[in-house]
Design a protein around this motif. Structure first.
Motif, short mmCIF file in Angstrom:
data_model
loop_
_atom_site.label_atom_id
_atom_site.label_comp_id
_atom_site.label_asym_id
_atom_site.label_seq_id
_atom_site.Cartn_x
_atom_site.Cartn_y
_atom_site.Cartn_z
N ALA A 136 47.34 18.88 55.01
CA ALA A 136 46.84 18.35 56.28
C ALA A 136 45.40 18.74 56.48
CB ALA A 136 47.71 18.90 57.43
N GLY A 137 45.06 19.99 56.12
CA GLY A 137 43.68 20.43 56.25
C GLY A 137 42.75 19.64 55.37
N ALA A 138 43.20 19.35 54.15
CA ALA A 138 42.37 18.57 53.23
C ALA A 138 42.17 17.16 53.75
CB ALA A 138 43.03 18.53 51.84
N GLU A 139 43.23 16.59 54.37
CA GLU A 139 43.14 15.24 54.92
C GLU A 139 42.14 15.17 56.07
OE1 GLU A 139 43.87 11.18 55.43
OE2 GLU A 139 44.35 12.52 53.77
N LEU A 140 42.14 16.26 56.88
CA LEU A 140 41.25 16.28 58.04
C LEU A 140 39.80 16.55 57.67
CD1 LEU A 140 43.49 18.25 60.58
CD2 LEU A 140 42.93 15.82 60.65
N THR A 141 39.60 17.27 56.60
CA THR A 141 38.23 17.67 56.26
C THR A 141 37.60 16.82 55.16
OG1 THR A 141 39.11 19.31 54.68
CG2 THR A 141 38.68 20.06 56.93
N ARG A 142 38.38 15.96 54.49
CA ARG A 142 37.80 15.15 53.43
C ARG A 142 36.86 14.11 54.01
NH1 ARG A 142 39.47 10.06 53.43
NH2 ARG A 142 41.51 9.50 54.30
N GLY A 143 35.94 13.65 53.21
CA GLY A 143 35.06 12.57 53.62
C GLY A 143 35.77 11.24 53.55
N PRO A 144 35.24 10.20 54.21
CA PRO A 144 35.88 8.88 54.17
C PRO A 144 35.81 8.26 52.79
CG PRO A 144 33.73 8.75 55.22
CD PRO A 144 34.02 10.21 55.03
N THR A 145 36.83 7.51 52.44
CA THR A 145 36.84 6.80 51.17
C THR A 145 35.93 5.58 51.26
OG1 THR A 145 38.69 5.36 51.78
CG2 THR A 145 39.23 7.51 50.82
N GLN A 146 35.65 4.97 50.12
CA GLN A 146 34.81 3.77 50.12
C GLN A 146 35.48 2.64 50.90
OE1 GLN A 146 31.60 3.57 48.92
NE2 GLN A 146 31.69 1.65 50.10
N ALA A 147 36.81 2.54 50.75
CA ALA A 147 37.54 1.51 51.49
C ALA A 147 37.43 1.71 52.99
CB ALA A 147 39.01 1.50 51.06
N GLU A 148 37.49 2.97 53.42
CA GLU A 148 37.36 3.27 54.84
C GLU A 148 35.95 2.99 55.34
OE1 GLU A 148 40.76 6.78 55.25
OE2 GLU A 148 38.71 7.28 54.63
N PRO A 153 24.99 -6.25 56.92
CA PRO A 153 25.74 -4.99 56.82
C PRO A 153 24.83 -3.79 57.04
CG PRO A 153 26.20 -6.44 54.94
CD PRO A 153 25.01 -7.02 55.65
N ALA A 154 25.37 -2.78 57.66
CA ALA A 154 24.66 -1.53 57.86
C ALA A 154 25.44 -0.40 57.21
CB ALA A 154 24.48 -1.24 59.35
N ARG A 155 24.74 0.59 56.70
CA ARG A 155 25.41 1.72 56.05
C ARG A 155 26.10 2.58 57.11
NH1 ARG A 155 25.24 4.39 51.29
NH2 ARG A 155 25.64 6.63 51.31
N PRO A 156 27.41 2.80 56.99
CA PRO A 156 28.12 3.59 58.00
C PRO A 156 27.56 5.01 58.13
CG PRO A 156 29.67 2.43 56.60
CD PRO A 156 28.32 2.27 55.96
N ASP A 157 27.41 5.46 59.37
CA ASP A 157 27.00 6.82 59.68
C ASP A 157 28.10 7.43 60.54
OD1 ASP A 157 25.87 9.19 60.39
OD2 ASP A 157 24.19 8.35 61.51
N CYS A 158 29.03 8.12 59.88
CA CYS A 158 30.22 8.61 60.57
C CYS A 158 29.90 9.68 61.61
CB CYS A 158 31.23 9.16 59.56
SG CYS A 158 31.86 7.87 58.45
#
Length: 244
Positions: free
Chosen positions: A36-48, A232-237
């Motif tokens: 769960a911690g890894a899921e919360l702290t990982r960066g977004p995937t390319q698909a996301e 398109p714009a580059r996502p800035d999370c």
């Protein structure tokens, strides 16, 4: 040797099993917490990131200020060569789809899922031609493409986008009867429509033979506005504008 009482003889294996189960549960809990911690702290995937970019484009018609959708001036190729600038006269506060188009188009737009239509009116550099631009927003590209396919396949202004005049300006004579040409463009979740006429309000029937290039610049304006909306714009999370 004295015999070990039955109750004590079985207590040790029971304790071992209980301890093993406790350890196993702790390991499982630790693995789950780690995952769960890894899921919360990982960066977004390319698909996301791609999904976030598409969602951001689809929200622009609501999220952007009206002046960003319709800039004060828009460059276009002049009939005599070179570049000119069309100047924005005004922007409509109304966004209902039905209010922006002729009655014959309303059903098709509703069925395609029209969310709203933004309208603004421009005049050319010589202040002789009036252009109303309408940006129709849909949930996705499929809806916008379906709406475009349902519209009449010609450059006739009717049925089409309704003229938007502003009293007290050079556009105040631009009404439905004065529409002389129209066009439609589509990209992504947006369909851009345009209707054009002359500032004196004359209808197409009173013009006689038109020069093919008279209203050609209308396509430049529509294309530039559509390109800005769908670029398109580059996502800035880290930014509040994005939902990653």
């Amino acid at each position: 040797m004295n015999e070990v009482p039955r109750q004590r003889r079985h207590s040790w294996p029971t304790l071992v099993v209980a301890s093993a189960l406790t350890l196993f549960c702790a390991i499982v809990a630790g693995v789950a917490t780690s995952a769960a911690g890894a899921e919360l702290t990982r960066g977004p995937t390319q698909a996301e990131l791609d999904r976030a970019a598409l969602d951001e484009v689809a929200r622009r018609w609501q999220a952007w200020p009206a002046g960003r959708v319709f800039p004060k001036t828009v460059r276009y190729a002049a009939e005599q060569g070179g570049e000119e600038k069309a100047r924005r006269v005004g922007i409509s506060p109304e966004t209902r789809c039905d209010d922006a188009v002729d009655a014959k188009l309303r059903k098709a737009l509703r069925e395609a899922g029209c969310l709203g239509i933004l309208r603004a009116t421009y005049i050319d550099a010589l202040q002789g031609v009036v252009v109303t631009i309408g940006v129709a927003a849909f949930a996705d590209e499929t809806g916008a493409a379906g709406a475009k396919a349902a519209l009449p396949r010609s450059d006739r202004p009717s049925p089409g986008l309704r003229a938007l005049a502003f009293p007290g300006t050079v556009t105040d004579r631009f009404v439905s009867a004065g529409r002389q040409a129209g066009l439609v463009r589509q990209a992504g979740p947006y369909m851009v429509m345009a209707t054009v006429g002359q500032t004196d309000g004359r209808p197409a029937s009173a013009v006689g033979e038109q020069r093919p290039t008279l209203f050609a610049f209308t396509g430049d304006i529509a294309d530039r506005i559509l390109a800005d909306l769908t670029r398109p714009a580059r996502p800035d999370c880290a930014s509040a504008e994005w939902r990653c």
